[in-house]
Design an enzyme around this catalytic site. Structure first.
Site, short mmCIF file in Angstrom:
data_model
loop_
_atom_site.label_atom_id
_atom_site.label_comp_id
_atom_site.label_asym_id
_atom_site.label_seq_id
_atom_site.Cartn_x
_atom_site.Cartn_y
_atom_site.Cartn_z
N LYS A 113 0.65 -1.08 0.02
CA LYS A 113 -0.16 -0.11 0.01
C LYS A 113 0.79 1.32 0.04
CE LYS A 113 -4.13 -2.35 0.41
NZ LYS A 113 -3.65 -3.58 0.72
C1 LIG Z 1 -4.35 -4.75 0.19
C2 LIG Z 1 -3.54 -5.90 -0.11
C3 LIG Z 1 -3.88 -6.90 -0.85
C4 LIG Z 1 -5.13 -6.74 -1.87
O1 LIG Z 1 -4.73 -5.74 -2.76
P1 LIG Z 1 -6.17 -5.35 -3.36
O2 LIG Z 1 -5.63 -4.09 -4.12
O3 LIG Z 1 -6.98 -5.02 -2.49
O4 LIG Z 1 -6.39 -6.37 -4.27
C5 LIG Z 1 -2.92 -8.22 -0.80
N1 LIG Z 1 -1.81 -8.14 -0.01
C6 LIG Z 1 -1.67 -7.50 0.99
C7 LIG Z 1 -0.60 -7.69 1.81
C8 LIG Z 1 -2.48 -6.26 1.12
O5 LIG Z 1 -1.97 -5.35 1.98
#
Ligand SMILES: *Cc1c(COP(=O)(O)O)cnc(C)c1O
Length: 498
Positions: A113
């Site tokens: 993120k």
């Molecule tokens: C948010 C997240 C995901 C999923 O990503 P999306 O964009 O919501 O599909 C997968 N792995 C981790 C560690 C995340 O923080």
């Protein structure tokens, strides 16, 4: 370039407006009206450049109402030296024949993120200056664990903004919870809710689209925006790293410019994999987009059958950031695949909220089948994959393990030898308990999170990022827990209005 809404094509706004607003007033998501194309020469021009220079080139194709200076300011701040623990920002590691792990978790909060949420506060404050000067931007976040911390870290003490995060009380790892409840900053607030991520997300969406609430904020010179991947400003930075990864694969000799690649993404809200889809639309030769899910496999079923059915059991898994039954960003994909049919999208989304189920028409289904592959993996297979991958020389977290397992199954099923980018979305120490068990170590009874971190360091010799190891010394600042119905009261309390 202008942006429109997935639920009302008469909407036309600039990228600044799309980013400042977060979500369209009709409840739809902002999407670009046309997709900028990049050719082989453009890709060649990226080879040898650093991440910041690549990001500037790609972002300027989408943020056409930002000046060059503004984009430079945003990108140089977000990915400044020292913020990410790799000078490549998101380095690639080869882990198997055809398997290239793209480490997207080198940022301040150790999850992917950060790639977007280090940049979003810059984009949002520049966008707000152009469109809604003098208003305080109130960021509301629903998180399955990682977005919350990354958003708090990105927005902490950013002038003109306040941020409030809601997370499912029993739905995040202990490390994720501590990361949020110890957050520093004068404009931040964190609250747990009794419910799962979908409750948090629908609660936040309801607050966003409540006219009375918006009016009350306006009276106080405030406006909402979103740091979830419904905000275009979250998605566009993610397109950059897929294009950058392609350039890196050329640079390290894995492929030649023009060669096809596959991309595997551990998926929850469908934001990360959607960014890969945009990269493909732009001109990166992606053969298959492979969607990896955990036991909450609503997307595996949808991408193979064309029917989205959220009426199913919800599982709390060892990959909690993917414990999601309503994947918001699918709406954007369907808008593009349906020939931008806003009426159809509105109708499907209405069915989703009333019945919990909808089916796309055969035409859209065919397109999905040709673009996507999908697979899922339960907790036992996730653990087995962490153990096996570790023995082969790479320690990964639970989410990445889901992707690696689905990649292996895809290769075994299809025999496809195409070089593949596997998105690695979190550092293993965010999920120490599950990872420690998976590498074969017993956890002594009563061992707390930080003892488990120590054990994992001792077992593997892999370093734990300081920002996780140091959490044990931090003071917990936020203890509130509320019911879904009371989220709005928590928001008012934080803002000091009403
Ligand atoms: C948010 C997240 C995901 C999923 O990503 P999306 O964009 O919501 O599909 C997968 N792995 C981790 C560690 C995340 O923080």
């Amino acid at each position: 370039m202008l942006y429109t809404s997935t639920r009302d094509k008469s909407v036309r706004v600039s990228s600044s407006q799309a980013i400042a607003q977060g979500i369209s007033a009709d409840g739809g998501l902002f999407v670009p009206e046309s997709i900028p194309e990049i050719d082989k020469d453009f890709i060649n021009s990226l080879v040898g450049l650093d991440y910041i220079s690549r990001a500037k080139k790609v972002l300027s194709l989408y943020l056409t109402d930002f000046t060059e200076e503004e984009i430079d300011f945003c990108v140089s701040g977000a990915y400044a030296e020292g913020k990410f623990s790799s000078e490549k920002v998101s380095p690639i590691k080869k882990i198997a024949d055809g398997g290239n792990v793209l480490e997207l978790w080198r940022g301040p909060t150790c999850a992917f993120k950060d790639m977007a949420l280090q940049l979003l506060p810059y984009l949002l404050t520049v966008a707000a200056k152009k469109t809604v000067a003098d208003k305080t931007i109130v960021i509301l976040v629903a998180t399955s664990g990682d977005t919350g911390k990354a958003a708090l870290e990105g927005f902490k003490d950013v002038p003109g903004t306040k941020i409030m995060v809601f997370y499912p009380n029993d739905g995040v790892s202990p490390m994720q919870k501590l990361q949020m409840t110890t957050q520093e900053g004068s404009n931040v607030s964190v609250c747990a809710i009794n419910g799962n991520f979908d409750d948090a997300q629908s609660g936040v969406k309801a607050i966003f689209t409540d006219k009375e609430v918006s009016a009350k904020l306006a009276e106080n010179s405030m406006m909402f925006s979103s740091a979830n991947s419904i905000n275009w400003g979250r998605l566009v930075p993610q397109i950059v790293y897929y294009i950058s990864a392609y350039a890196d694969l050329i640079e390290n000799g894995t492929i030649e410019n023009g060669d096809e690649i596959n991309v595997v993404v551990p998926t929850g809200n469908f934001g990360n994999i959607l960014a890969a889809y945009y990269a493909k639309l732009m001109g990166i030769p992606v053969k298959k987009l492979i969607c990896a899910s955990n036991a909450n496999n609503v997307l595996t079923d949808f991408l193979t059958s064309g029917t989205y059915d959220k009426n199913r059991k919800f599982f709390a898994t060892t990959s909690p950031s993917m414990d999601i039954l309503i994947s918001s960003n699918l709406e954007r994909l369907l808008f593009h695949l349906s020939g931008e049919d806003d009426k159809k999208i509105s109708n499907w989304m209405k069915l989703l909220s009333t019945e919990g189920v909808y089916s796309v028409d055969s035409d859209v289904k065919e397109k999905i089948l040709s673009l996507f592959d999908a697979g899922c993996c339960n907790d036992a297979m996730t653990a087995e994959t962490i153990g096996k991958t570790y023995k082969e020389g790479y320690l990964c977290d639970t989410h990445t393990a889901v992707a690696i397992k689905v990649f292996e199954e895809y290769v075994a099923r299809t025999g496809d030898k195409t070089e593949t980018v596997i998105a690695s979305t979190a550092n293993p120490y965010k999920f120490s308990a599950a990872v420690l068990k998976a590498v074969g170590d017993e956890i002594p009874e009563g061992a707390d999170e930080f003892e488990q971190v120590e054990l994992l360091i001792r077992a593997t010799g892999v370093e734990c990022p300081a920002q996780l190891a140091n959490l044990s010394d931090k003071k917990v600042r936020f203890n509130d827990v509320c019911n879904k119905e009371d989220m709005i009261e928590m928001v008012y309390a934080m803002l000091g209005i009403k």
